[in-house]
Design an enzyme around this catalytic site. Structure first.
Site, PDB file in Angstrom:
ATOM      1  N   LYS A 184    -118.686 -50.322 -54.619  1.00 44.75           N
ATOM      2  CA  LYS A 184    -118.797 -49.297 -53.576  1.00 44.75           C
ATOM      3  C   LYS A 184    -118.867 -50.030 -52.248  1.00 44.75           C
ATOM      4  O   LYS A 184    -119.031 -51.245 -52.201  1.00 44.75           O
ATOM      5  CB  LYS A 184    -120.081 -48.477 -53.745  1.00 44.75           C
ATOM      6  CG  LYS A 184    -120.135 -47.626 -54.978  1.00 44.75           C
ATOM      7  CD  LYS A 184    -121.450 -46.859 -54.980  1.00 44.75           C
ATOM      8  CE  LYS A 184    -121.615 -46.040 -56.229  1.00 44.75           C
ATOM      9  NZ  LYS A 184    -122.897 -45.332 -56.229  1.00 44.75           N
ATOM     10  N   GLY A 185    -118.825 -49.297 -51.174  1.00 46.88           N
ATOM     11  CA  GLY A 185    -118.903 -49.910 -49.851  1.00 46.88           C
ATOM     12  C   GLY A 185    -120.326 -50.266 -49.456  1.00 46.88           C
ATOM     13  O   GLY A 185    -121.278 -49.655 -49.902  1.00 46.88           O
ATOM     14  N   GLY A 232    -120.939 -50.962 -45.853  1.00 45.03           N
ATOM     15  CA  GLY A 232    -120.697 -51.123 -44.426  1.00 45.03           C
ATOM     16  C   GLY A 232    -121.770 -50.424 -43.622  1.00 45.03           C
ATOM     17  O   GLY A 232    -122.922 -50.821 -43.609  1.00 45.03           O
ATOM     18  N   GLU A 233    -121.401 -49.347 -42.946  1.00 37.92           N
ATOM     19  CA  GLU A 233    -122.314 -48.605 -42.090  1.00 37.92           C
ATOM     20  C   GLU A 233    -123.497 -47.962 -42.830  1.00 37.92           C
ATOM     21  O   GLU A 233    -124.565 -47.831 -42.246  1.00 37.92           O
ATOM     22  CB  GLU A 233    -121.549 -47.512 -41.344  1.00 37.92           C
ATOM     23  CG  GLU A 233    -120.466 -48.032 -40.430  1.00 37.92           C
ATOM     24  CD  GLU A 233    -121.007 -48.805 -39.243  1.00 37.92           C
ATOM     25  OE1 GLU A 233    -122.065 -48.421 -38.715  1.00 37.92           O
ATOM     26  OE2 GLU A 233    -120.365 -49.784 -38.853  1.00 37.92           O
TER      27      GLU A 233
END
Length: 148
Positions: free
Chosen positions: A96-97, A99-100
């Protein structure tokens, strides 16, 4: 995310430790995930307690880094990244990501910790000593208690 914190009149809220847990699916590069978790938590910590865009009549008053307060390494608490490993069937290699989303939970967690400790809500960022003192004074006026 559950920060440990304490209060001083000079510094305001001082976060002592942030435990940042993030579900990244299957981490492709676990060390990068840990570093991203620390970086995002640092960014959100700075946003939650320091960063404020000051404007007057549509003009930005703190245009430079000399005037725009950011957290420095000396301000940052200990950040403990907790990488939650799951398998995400739609992500590449089960990932999964990261990032933010790592930055989303820190400011609300700090506000919740303050509420848990003294029963006040600070609903706008940054959470400054002035805002905390003002909220404590308003609370004491309602309940006729004296904090200061």
């Amino acid at each position: 995310m559950r920060p440990r914190w304490r209060w001083t009149l000079k510094q305001g809220v001082k976060v002592l430790k942030i435990a940042a847990a993030h579900d990244v699916g299957q981490p492709i590069n676990p060390l990068t995930c840990e570093h991203r978790s620390k970086e995002g938590s640092s960014w959100a910590f700075s946003n939650g307690l320091f960063e404020e865009l000051k404007m007057e009549k549509g003009r930005i008053l703190n245009q430079t880094l000399a005037d725009y307060k950011l957290a420095t390494m000396l301000d940052l608490p200990k950040i403990v990244p907790i990488i939650v490993k799951t398998y995400h069937r739609e992500g590449p290699f089960g990932a999964k990501g990261i990032g933010e989303p790592v930055a989303a939970a820190t400011p609300p967690a700090i506000a919740n910790a303050i509420h848990d400790a003294v029963g006040i809500w600070i609903k706008d960022l940054p959470i400054t000593p002035e805002k905390v003192l003002d909220a404590l004074r308003k609370k004491s006026e309602k309940s006729h208690e004296t904090f200061f």
